[in-house]
Design a protein around this motif. Structure first.
Motif, PDB file in Angstrom:
ATOM      1  N   UNK A 118       0.824  -1.206   0.000  1.00  0.00           N
ATOM      2  CA  UNK A 118       0.000   0.000   0.000  1.00  0.00           C
ATOM      3  C   UNK A 118       0.863   1.263   0.000  1.00  0.00           C
ATOM      4  N   UNK A 119       2.032   1.201   0.640  1.00  0.00           N
ATOM      5  CA  UNK A 119       2.991   2.309   0.527  1.00  0.00           C
ATOM      6  C   UNK A 119       3.437   2.410  -0.928  1.00  0.00           C
ATOM      7  N   UNK A 120       3.696   1.262  -1.538  1.00  0.00           N
ATOM      8  CA  UNK A 120       4.129   1.233  -2.937  1.00  0.00           C
ATOM      9  C   UNK A 120       3.085   1.877  -3.841  1.00  0.00           C
ATOM     10  N   UNK A 121       1.805   1.622  -3.578  1.00  0.00           N
ATOM     11  CA  UNK A 121       0.730   2.246  -4.359  1.00  0.00           C
ATOM     12  C   UNK A 121       0.825   3.762  -4.306  1.00  0.00           C
ATOM     13  N   UNK A 122       1.029   4.294  -3.104  1.00  0.00           N
ATOM     14  CA  UNK A 122       1.117   5.746  -2.933  1.00  0.00           C
ATOM     15  C   UNK A 122       2.343   6.321  -3.636  1.00  0.00           C
ATOM     16  N   UNK A 123       3.472   5.663  -3.489  1.00  0.00           N
ATOM     17  CA  UNK A 123       4.703   6.148  -4.102  1.00  0.00           C
ATOM     18  C   UNK A 123       4.608   6.092  -5.621  1.00  0.00           C
ATOM     19  N   UNK A 124       3.959   5.059  -6.146  1.00  0.00           N
ATOM     20  CA  UNK A 124       3.752   4.938  -7.591  1.00  0.00           C
ATOM     21  C   UNK A 124       2.898   6.094  -8.100  1.00  0.00           C
ATOM     22  N   UNK A 125       1.787   6.354  -7.408  1.00  0.00           N
ATOM     23  CA  UNK A 125       0.897   7.445  -7.820  1.00  0.00           C
ATOM     24  C   UNK A 125       1.625   8.782  -7.759  1.00  0.00           C
ATOM     25  N   UNK A 126       2.426   8.956  -6.731  1.00  0.00           N
ATOM     26  CA  UNK A 126       3.162  10.215  -6.545  1.00  0.00           C
ATOM     27  C   UNK A 126       4.166  10.434  -7.674  1.00  0.00           C
ATOM     28  N   UNK A 127       4.961   9.417  -7.969  1.00  0.00           N
ATOM     29  CA  UNK A 127       5.981   9.545  -9.006  1.00  0.00           C
ATOM     30  C   UNK A 127       5.354   9.657 -10.395  1.00  0.00           C
ATOM     31  N   UNK A 128       4.298   8.869 -10.640  1.00  0.00           N
ATOM     32  CA  UNK A 128       3.645   8.913 -11.950  1.00  0.00           C
ATOM     33  C   UNK A 128       3.020  10.285 -12.203  1.00  0.00           C
TER      34      UNK A 128
END
Length: 318
Positions: free
Chosen positions: A206-216
């Motif tokens: 779920x942290x990965x989901x947030x970081x992905x959305x942030x970087x994308x």
């Protein structure tokens, strides 16, 4: 005497719960998407749309006139969900297609067929997920939580990003969780081979989901394609099927738990709200901006995770 005190206390608590049940339910149900936006002529793709909040999201968006593609691992269950939506709304435009996020071959095959059959994609909702399952690996050897919840959606988005750009204005909605507060990216053991805890593996994803959305969101600046993440709330859904303890908790405290329809509200909000047409890289809960844990807004970690994800998937994403 002690027994009588306990019984009396339970009786008082039960009485209070009964009396205040309507107010508790109203509070627990959370925010509601009040947008009346129509989606006529729009194409929407929702992963994991055969059950839970994915199904309720599909139901809502079809009522707004969208053509919804329900991407499901189990096509039979997907067709059952689609049939139940059509039963309530015969005009619903729904199509079920097979997508197994635990298999990159399935993801690539799905994307190839999608790009062949559709000229537009206006909303991509990365909704599907697994939670607290026993230690297992995907077809490509990734730990199941990070493999499905993050890497599977990462690859799917990568394969469809060109179509999203050509369909702009477009939106990408990433279903994360408040559980990200309890997780961190374990680069030294991303696939939990050294040690494994189902709960922590879920939190990491779920942290990965947030970081992905942030970087994308950063990489899509100027494209008119937005990316936002969300916490749906604590929802009574099939997501808890791997945890007997969680299923018992959901049953005992159902009055405090969101229904799938209530849990879908923030996803719907992120997909349709007019005020979010140019908002990107944000995190929402109960149809309102929400705070993000430090580990979910670290740009350096986001970039490193992006590079690691591309390496694991064998792709180059500029």
């Amino acid at each position: 005497m002690l027994l009588l005190t306990i019984v009396a206390g339970l009786a008082v608590v039960t009485t209070l719960l009964i009396l205040f049940a309507p107010y508790i339910r109203k509070y627990a149900s959370g925010g509601v998407c009040t947008s009346t936006s129509r989606l006529d002529g729009k194409t929407v793709l929702i992963t994991g749309a055969n059950t839970g909040i994915g199904k309720e999201t599909a139901r809502d968006l079809t009522m707004r006139g969208a053509r919804v593609i329900m991407a499901c691992r189990d096509v039979e269950k997907g067709e059952e969900a689609a049939a139940s939506i059509r039963a309530a709304d015969p005009k619903a435009q729904l199509e079920v297609r097979r997508l197994d996020l635990a298999d990159t071959c399935s993801i690539r095959a799905f994307a190839k067929e999608f790009l062949r059959d559709f000229d537009h994609l206006h909303i991509l909702i990365n909704n599907a997920g697994v939670m607290m399952c026993p230690y297992t690996k995907t077809a490509d050897g990734f730990e199941m939580h990070i493999g499905v919840n993050h890497l599977g959606h990462f690859l799917l988005t990568y394969l469809l990003i060109g179509l999203l750009k050509r369909s702009a204005p477009a939106r990408i909605v990433v279903v994360s969780s408040l559980a990200h507060y309890f997780g961190w990216i374990r680069f030294h053991d991303l696939h939990s081979q050294g040690s494994y805890n189902g709960g922590l593996a879920y939190c990491q994803s779920k942290v990965a989901n947030l970081l992905f959305a942030r970087e994308l969101a950063q990489r899509l600046k100027g494209t008119n394609v937005t990316v936002n993440a969300l916490h749906p709330g604590t929802v009574n859904s099939d997501l808890t099927r791997h945890s007997t303890l969680m299923m018992i908790f959901m049953s005992l405290f159902s009055i405090f738990i969101k229904t799938p329809r209530e849990g879908a509200q923030t996803t719907i909000y992120c997909a349709v709200a007019e005020e979010l047409h140019s908002v990107s890289g944000k995190y929402f809960s109960d149809c309102a901006p929400a705070s993000v844990a430090p580990q979910g807004r670290n740009d350096q970690t986001a970039k490193r995770l992006w590079d690691v994800s591309c390496e694991l998937l064998g792709i180059e994403w500029e």
